[in-house]
Design a protein around this motif. Structure first.
Motif, PDB file in Angstrom:
ATOM      1  N   GLU A  49     127.521 -21.460  99.888  1.00  0.00           N
ATOM      2  CA  GLU A  49     128.764 -21.029 100.540  1.00  0.00           C
ATOM      3  C   GLU A  49     129.898 -22.013 100.285  1.00  0.00           C
ATOM      4  N   LYS A  50     129.553 -23.309 100.368  1.00  0.00           N
ATOM      5  CA  LYS A  50     130.580 -24.345 100.138  1.00  0.00           C
ATOM      6  C   LYS A  50     131.168 -24.213  98.723  1.00  0.00           C
ATOM      7  N   VAL A  51     130.262 -24.001  97.755  1.00  0.00           N
ATOM      8  CA  VAL A  51     130.716 -23.865  96.367  1.00  0.00           C
ATOM      9  C   VAL A  51     131.612 -22.639  96.219  1.00  0.00           C
ATOM     10  N   LYS A  52     131.173 -21.509  96.797  1.00  0.00           N
ATOM     11  CA  LYS A  52     131.955 -20.265  96.676  1.00  0.00           C
ATOM     12  C   LYS A  52     133.328 -20.411  97.325  1.00  0.00           C
ATOM     13  N   THR A  53     133.383 -21.044  98.511  1.00  0.00           N
ATOM     14  CA  THR A  53     134.656 -21.235  99.210  1.00  0.00           C
ATOM     15  C   THR A  53     135.603 -22.102  98.387  1.00  0.00           C
ATOM     16  N   SER A  56     136.875 -20.183  95.381  1.00  0.00           N
ATOM     17  CA  SER A  56     137.855 -19.126  95.673  1.00  0.00           C
ATOM     18  C   SER A  56     139.222 -19.714  95.982  1.00  0.00           C
ATOM     19  N   ILE A  57     139.249 -20.910  96.613  1.00  0.00           N
ATOM     20  CA  ILE A  57     140.537 -21.580  96.889  1.00  0.00           C
ATOM     21  C   ILE A  57     141.212 -21.951  95.569  1.00  0.00           C
ATOM     22  N   VAL A  58     140.434 -22.549  94.667  1.00  0.00           N
ATOM     23  CA  VAL A  58     140.975 -22.948  93.356  1.00  0.00           C
ATOM     24  C   VAL A  58     141.451 -21.725  92.578  1.00  0.00           C
ATOM     25  N   ALA A  59     140.642 -20.659  92.598  1.00  0.00           N
ATOM     26  CA  ALA A  59     140.990 -19.448  91.844  1.00  0.00           C
ATOM     27  C   ALA A  59     142.267 -18.814  92.382  1.00  0.00           C
ATOM     28  N   LYS A  60     142.405 -18.803  93.716  1.00  0.00           N
ATOM     29  CA  LYS A  60     143.616 -18.225  94.331  1.00  0.00           C
ATOM     30  C   LYS A  60     144.849 -19.012  93.927  1.00  0.00           C
ATOM     31  N   ARG A  61     144.732 -20.337  93.982  1.00  0.00           N
ATOM     32  CA  ARG A  61     145.865 -21.193  93.594  1.00  0.00           C
ATOM     33  C   ARG A  61     146.260 -20.937  92.151  1.00  0.00           C
ATOM     34  N   LYS A  62     145.251 -20.822  91.287  1.00  0.00           N
ATOM     35  CA  LYS A  62     145.498 -20.611  89.871  1.00  0.00           C
ATOM     36  C   LYS A  62     146.214 -19.275  89.666  1.00  0.00           C
ATOM     37  N   THR A  63     145.736 -18.232  90.344  1.00  0.00           N
ATOM     38  CA  THR A  63     146.348 -16.910  90.225  1.00  0.00           C
ATOM     39  C   THR A  63     147.798 -16.944  90.701  1.00  0.00           C
ATOM     40  N   ALA A  64     148.046 -17.631  91.830  1.00  0.00           N
ATOM     41  CA  ALA A  64     149.417 -17.716  92.365  1.00  0.00           C
ATOM     42  C   ALA A  64     150.328 -18.436  91.384  1.00  0.00           C
ATOM     43  N   ALA A  65     149.820 -19.514  90.776  1.00  0.00           N
ATOM     44  CA  ALA A  65     150.621 -20.276  89.814  1.00  0.00           C
ATOM     45  C   ALA A  65     150.916 -19.439  88.571  1.00  0.00           C
TER      46      ALA A  65
END
Ligand SMILES: [Zn+2]
Length: 208
Positions: A49-53, A56-65
């Protein structure tokens, strides 16, 4: 031999491996989680779960950028399209109200530069361009971004009012954007060519 974390990230062997999240030994084979297409073996559900969380935070930031940068480039493309069609009201509509416009040193519009705010840009820049040119567009050869800036390289291309002289000169623009709106504009220009063109146009010539 104690396996390294790198071994466990790469899948390791069936022998004892180390959980890359909590550093405990994985003796039962652990749980495999996919992170951006790469499988990582962790000790159990909690670490999975820690890895997935985290991912997903990194992926969201990347998508927003990525989204923001795509928007900045498309905004500037639209600005040039509106400018090229002479629709300066529409150009101003893209700008942040606090926009600061820096004309190139020694350019014809350097006299009152920098222009601060939309009224100053309208009267000092666009009204004077409209008065001086039959047509003026930016022929962009290359456009790229650096952080919140967009750089456009190319040529001004147009014709002076009442003259057949071509208004062609090499130019570089650096736009700074905030929340998808240009907030600063810096121009660099082949001012020697502009001065020659303007002189030829004023003397009624058709040099080109
Ligand atoms: Zn663990």
């Amino acid at each position: 031999m104690r396996p390294t974390v790198a071994n466990s990230i790469l899948g390791g062997s069936m022998a004892t491996t180390i959980c890359p999240v909590c550093d405990c030994e994985i003796t039962d084979g652990g749980i495999e989680v996919a992170v951006g297409g790469n499988p990582i073996t962790v000790c159990g559900e909690e670490c999975a779960e820690k890895v997935k969380t985290a991912y997903s935070i990194v992926a969201k930031r990347k998508t927003a950028a990525e989204q923001a940068s795509k928007n900045n480039l498309s905004v500037i493309r639209e600005v040039y399209a509106a400018f090229g069609s002479g629709d300066y009201a529409r150009v101003l509509g893209y700008f942040d109200s606090r926009l600061e416009w820096f004309a190139a040193d020694n350019s014809p519009l350097a006299d009152r530069s920098p222009y601060r705010g939309l009224d100053a840009v309208k009267t000092g820049v666009f009204d004077r361009i409209a008065a001086g040119f039959e047509r003026l567009e930016v022929s962009v050869a290359e456009m790229f971004e650096a952080g919140n800036k967009v750089v456009a390289l190319g040529y001004y291309d147009g014709t002076y009012r009442g003259s057949s002289v071509t208004a062609k000169a090499q130019v570089a623009h650096i736009w700074t954007l905030a929340n998808g709106r240009p907030i600063r504009f810096q121009q660099y220009l082949d001012t020697l060519r502009v001065a020659e063109n303007a002189k030829a146009a004023a003397s009624g010539g058709g040099r080109n």
